[in-house]
Design a protein around this motif. Structure first.
Motif, short mmCIF file in Angstrom:
data_model
loop_
_atom_site.label_atom_id
_atom_site.label_comp_id
_atom_site.label_asym_id
_atom_site.label_seq_id
_atom_site.Cartn_x
_atom_site.Cartn_y
_atom_site.Cartn_z
N ASP A 44 6.93 -6.37 4.89
CA ASP A 44 6.78 -6.62 3.46
C ASP A 44 5.94 -5.56 2.77
OD1 ASP A 44 8.22 -8.96 3.87
OD2 ASP A 44 6.41 -10.17 4.15
N THR A 45 5.59 -4.50 3.48
CA THR A 45 4.75 -3.45 2.92
C THR A 45 5.62 -2.26 2.54
OG1 THR A 45 2.96 -4.15 4.39
CG2 THR A 45 2.74 -2.00 3.33
N THR A 46 5.55 -1.86 1.28
CA THR A 46 6.36 -0.74 0.82
C THR A 46 5.79 0.59 1.29
OG1 THR A 46 5.15 -0.42 -1.24
CG2 THR A 46 6.92 -2.07 -1.26
N ARG A 47 6.60 1.63 1.25
CA ARG A 47 6.12 2.96 1.60
C ARG A 47 4.97 3.38 0.68
NH1 ARG A 47 8.80 2.04 5.47
NH2 ARG A 47 10.24 3.42 6.57
N THR A 48 5.08 3.02 -0.59
CA THR A 48 4.01 3.35 -1.53
C THR A 48 2.71 2.67 -1.14
OG1 THR A 48 5.55 3.70 -3.36
CG2 THR A 48 3.27 3.20 -3.94
N GLN A 49 2.78 1.41 -0.73
CA GLN A 49 1.57 0.69 -0.32
C GLN A 49 0.97 1.29 0.94
OE1 GLN A 49 3.46 -3.20 -0.29
NE2 GLN A 49 2.17 -3.87 -2.01
#
Length: 258
Positions: A99-104
């Motif tokens: 659930d973690t985006t590349r941006t995060q």
């Protein structure tokens, strides 16, 4: 015990609340001069008071190298010295890796690493001139004991622990010590906000005790910011002159590694 901190000068980031605020208050009580920053400059001034002979408060984002350089220059002009840095700015991203985006992922790594690199680079000339230069990086037990619900934060904390060891090796010949304080569950605003968000069916004392039991904390409670501030001040102290590259856990025994 006299920690030998009186009349020395330190820089503390993320000082408007929690561990940063408790550390700043302890260092002021020890007779130190302080340059402190946080993104919320108004809250910083309310908590620590107006600028004076021993205090410089600045609203600054530690991810902005120019802002950190300005804070360092303000400390130099006000105090004429800087003996140590407490890198405390940071946060946690509650999300498993799917659930973690590349941006995060990038944001977590940038915050944990560049917040430290920016302050070390800016303060290096002053720390090199001190007879007791010290850097303390406030980290988390997650660095060694990852939490699946905090996937990106755990990885970024591990990277910071590694960086801290590298800095200790590199800066030791210049007389600058670099150490880590790794935190477990500390009773700061985030846990009280989570308690409120869950509706407060239990009072906070019983809720936090249940949380401690769920997380396997042998001491059966959360720590306090003041209990973290003392190890930080101890590592800054010239009395700790032979300690570098070390990690002090403040987690009530939650760490399962040896």
């Amino acid at each position: 015990m006299d920690l030998g901190l009186r009349e020395r000068a330190y820089l503390v980031t993320g000082a408007s609340s929690g561990v940063g605020l408790a550390t700043a208050r302890l260092l002021l009580d020890e007779g130190c001069s302080l340059a402190v920053c946080a993104r919320d400059g108004d809250r910083l001034a309310r908590e620590l008071g107006p600028d004076g002979d021993r205090l410089v408060t600045t609203a600054a984002d530690v991810l902005d190298p120019e802002a950190v350089a300005r804070l360092t220059d303000a400390a130099r002009r006000r105090f004429g010295r800087l003996d140590g840095v407490v890198n405390n700015a940071g946060g946690s991203l509650m999300a498993p890796w799917p659930d973690t985006t590349r941006t995060q992922w990038r944001e977590e790594l940038e915050l944990k690493l560049f917040s430290v690199l920016n302050t070390v680079e800016a303060t290096l000339p002053l720390l090199s001139a001190s007879d007791a230069g010290a850097v303390v990086n406030v980290n988390a037990i997650l660095a060694r004991q990852p939490e699946p619900r905090l996937a990106a934060t755990s990885a970024a904390r591990a990277a910071l622990l590694n960086l801290t060891r590298t800095l200790a090796d590199d800066l030791g010949p210049r007389g600058i010590r670099v150490n880590s304080v790794c935190l477990g569950l500390i009773d700061t605003g985030q846990w009280r906000r989570r308690h409120e968000a869950e509706g407060g069916a239990l009072d906070y004392t019983r809720w936090s005790a249940r949380l401690a039991a769920d997380r396997g904390i042998p001491l059966g409670r959360l720590g306090t910011a003041e209990e973290v501030a003392f190890p930080i001040a101890s590592l800054l102290s010239p009395r700790s002159a032979y300690i570098t590259g070390a990690t002090v856990d403040v987690g009530g025994g939650v760490g399962r590694y040896v």
